[in-house]
Design an enzyme around this catalytic site. Structure first.
Site, PDB file in Angstrom:
ATOM      1  N   ASP A 124      -6.353   2.761  12.078  1.00  0.00           N
ATOM      2  CA  ASP A 124      -6.479   1.851  10.926  1.00  0.00           C
ATOM      3  C   ASP A 124      -7.261   2.598   9.835  1.00  0.00           C
ATOM      4  OD1 ASP A 124      -6.591  -1.495  10.506  1.00  0.00           O
ATOM      5  OD2 ASP A 124      -7.971  -0.270   9.278  1.00  0.00           O
ATOM      6  N   ILE A 125      -6.710   2.571   8.573  1.00  0.00           N
ATOM      7  CA  ILE A 125      -7.412   3.251   7.472  1.00  0.00           C
ATOM      8  C   ILE A 125      -8.688   2.451   7.165  1.00  0.00           C
ATOM      9  CG2 ILE A 125      -7.249   3.981   5.059  1.00  0.00           C
ATOM     10  CD1 ILE A 125      -4.179   4.154   5.513  1.00  0.00           C
ATOM     11  N   GLU A 177      -2.295  -1.424   7.015  1.00  0.00           N
ATOM     12  CA  GLU A 177      -2.813  -0.048   6.996  1.00  0.00           C
ATOM     13  C   GLU A 177      -2.961   0.482   8.418  1.00  0.00           C
ATOM     14  OE1 GLU A 177      -4.367  -2.794   6.241  1.00  0.00           O
ATOM     15  OE2 GLU A 177      -6.516  -2.750   6.631  1.00  0.00           O
TER      16      GLU A 177
END
Lengths: 467, 113
Positions: A338-339, A383
């Site tokens: 996950d960003i 994301e």
């Protein structure tokens, strides 16, 4: 020989009878012509020796009546007379007498003349016998000719015979039907003038001359425009007719009408061509369809923004790999990432920059996953990304996750630093399904986020309360 | 007139081949046949029936030649020719000559028998 002696002079009758009997002949004598006629009517004689001048019916009249009544037999007629004039002899011979002897007769002369009679009668008998034989032979030939003629006429193949000058001699029923001409219409006509119109006679003429020159033509293909205008396709064969000296005196021409077959062939060719062009068209359509299907499949399996496989593809891949795990006992790991603080990118720089961040992260992941055989990176949603790593143990997966983390961290970011958090899980027998497997990775990711972000954690290494 | 044999039996004997009764029979038949024909000639001549005269003469000629009565045959032949010319006097002379020959021939026939 059996001899009828007709003589009205008793002395002559006696002497002749004696002379003839001495030579072994069977003699029946009578003194007048009328009695002689009755005897001739009742029985047959090989020779008649007759006096000329007799009462009632003379020798000349008797001879005339005998000759007129003869059919298949022949009686030798010897006229014996005292008339010795030249004109008398001629008259007797003209009336049918075979020989003349002037009285008084000499024994040696009589015998000599009877030997002539025997020779002539023997020859006549031979001629008669030959004549009967000839008649029988003629009947056999006639029957044979009739039979051959009937056979020829009834042949189911159109056949024609021609003489050496190309004139039609015979023309069977099948030929009548093919050329629409009766045999009497073509008899003795040059063949090439009757079977086709003058415009097309050249090939017909060439064929005719080839046939009468003795050529043995076998099934020559000939398109023949008939006089009626109708076109027929024929296979022409010729057979020379030879005489007893083996010289060619004519020819038989046989025509096999293959018009229907030719039409069928033509139709089949046309249909084959249509089928071929339809097949080509179908092939083209199939290619188009395949391309479209591929495109659709790609669209269905790819994420539009990043070009990475989408969630559906990931699920299919994971399910496939899980089967491999079950069957072959190979290790399998997944990574969820996950960003970090992605929402702030959208808030601070707008959605376009957010999208660009997503594309760049994807690009980093694509480059790195290319080194892992059968591994894929997919967009999990928002994301979040997910990595499937077949044949990867806990440590290999953790190591690869670290590579990914570093890849993102070390990428040049124009807006501000971008990092990513990672959760790793490796399949083992305690896991019951895909959902649980993903949940384990998610828990590890959650721990990475809670524990300060930009880090990698494997589910197995989480503290007990985090697991 | 040529001197001819009244009766030349050479040919008849050749045919008979030694059969004497046959020879006698032939000569008898000859005699029997000639007598009435010769008798009929005078009547025919009187009636100027030259065709009958000629026919009778022809018969005598044929029969006489056959048995070898050469004088008879020769005279019958002359009568036949005379009948053809239809000359009654000539025919009458020829008939007389024929009768004369016949008488002599009959004597010969008697001797032969």
């Amino acid at each position: 020989m059996k001899i009828l002696l007709v003589e009205d002079d008793p002395a002559s009758l006696l002497m002749l009878t004696k002379a003839l009997q001495r030579r072994g002949h069977q003699v029946i004598g009578t003194a007048n012509g009328e009695e002689a006629l009755r005897l001739l009517d009742r029985e047959s004689f090989q020779v008649v020796i007759s006096d000329w001048i007799m009462p009632k019916l003379d020798g000349l009249q008797l001879c005339r009546i005998l000759r007129a009544s003869e059919q298949n037999t022949y009686t030798y007629y010897l006229m014996l007379t005292a008339a010795d004039q030249h004109k008398d002899r001629l008259m007797a011979l003209e009336e049918g007498a075979d020989d003349m002897m002037v009285k008084p007769f000499h024994l040696s002369e009589l015998n000599a003349r009877l030997r002539v009679a025997e020779r002539i009668l023997a020859m006549n008998e031979e001629v008669q016998r030959k004549s009967v034989e000839m008649e029988q032979l003629s009947n056999v030939l006639q029957f044979s000719n009739r039979r051959i003629s009937e056979m020829f006429k009834g042949l189911p193949i159109p056949c024609v015979t021609i003489s050496q000058d190309g004139s039609v001699m015979e023309w069977n029923t099948a030929a009548e039907n093919l050329f629409h001409l009766k045999s009497y219409e073509v008899y003795m006509q040059p063949l090439w003038t009757v079977i086709t119109s003058p415009r097309y006679k050249r090939q017909a003429e060439e064929l005719t001359w080839a046939a009468v020159s003795g050529e043995d033509i076998k099934e020559e293909d000939w398109t023949c425009p008939l006089k009626s205008g109708k076109k027929v396709h024929l296979l022409v064969s010729t057979f020379p007719i030879r005489n007893h000296l083996n010289e060619v005196v004519g020819s038989v021409l046989a025509y096999v009408d293959v018009t229907k077959q030719k039409q069928l062939e033509h139709q089949i060719k046309e249909q084959l061509q249509v089928a071929r062009s339809l097949s080509n068209e179908l092939q083209e359509k199939n290619t188009d369809l395949k391309r479209l299907t591929d495109q659709l499949e790609e669209l269905a399996s790819t994420d539009g923004l990043t070009g990475l496989p989408n969630y559906r593809t990931f699920k299919e891949k994971l399910e496939f790999e899980l089967k491999e795990v079950v069957h072959h006992g190979r290790p399998l790991s997944i990574i969820l990432t996950d960003i970090d603080k992605f929402k702030t990118f959208n808030d601070d720089f707008g959605h376009l920059v957010g999208d660009e961040v997503l594309r760049k992260v994807s690009s980093v992941f694509k480059t790195l996953i290319a080194e892992v055989p059968a591994g894929i990176v997919a967009r999990y949603g928002g994301e979040e990304f997910v990595v499937v790593l077949p044949n990867s143990t806990e440590s290999q997966a953790t190591e690869f996750a670290e590579k990914l983390r570093l890849g993102v961290e070390q990428e040049k970011w124009p807006w501000r630093q971008v990092t990513s958090s990672f959760g790793v899980a490796t399949w083992d027998s305690s896991i019951v399904d895909v959902k649980q497997f993903v949940d384990l990775a998610d828990k590890a990711l959650y721990f990475s986020k809670e524990n300060g972000r930009n880090q990698v954690n494997h589910f197995k290494t989480l503290p007990a309360q985090a697991a | 007139m040529v001197n001819l044999d009244l009766l030349n039996l050479e040919r008849l004997r050749e045919i008979a081949d030694g059969d004497q009764p046959f020879i006698a029979n032939v000569l008898r038949e000859y005699r029997t046949a000639i007598t009435p024909v010769l008798a009929s000639l005078s009547g025919a001549l009187e009636g100027s029936d030259f065709q009958a005269v000629r026919h009778g003469a022809h018969n005598i000629k044929g029969s006489s030649r056959t048995v070898g009565a050469e004088a008879m045959a020769e005279r019958a032949c002359r009568l036949e020719e005379a009948a053809l010319s239809q000359d009654p006097q000539l025919c009458a002379r020829r008939v007389d000559e024929l009768r004369d020959a016949w008488e002599k021939t009959c004597s010969e026939l008697d001797s032969a028998a």
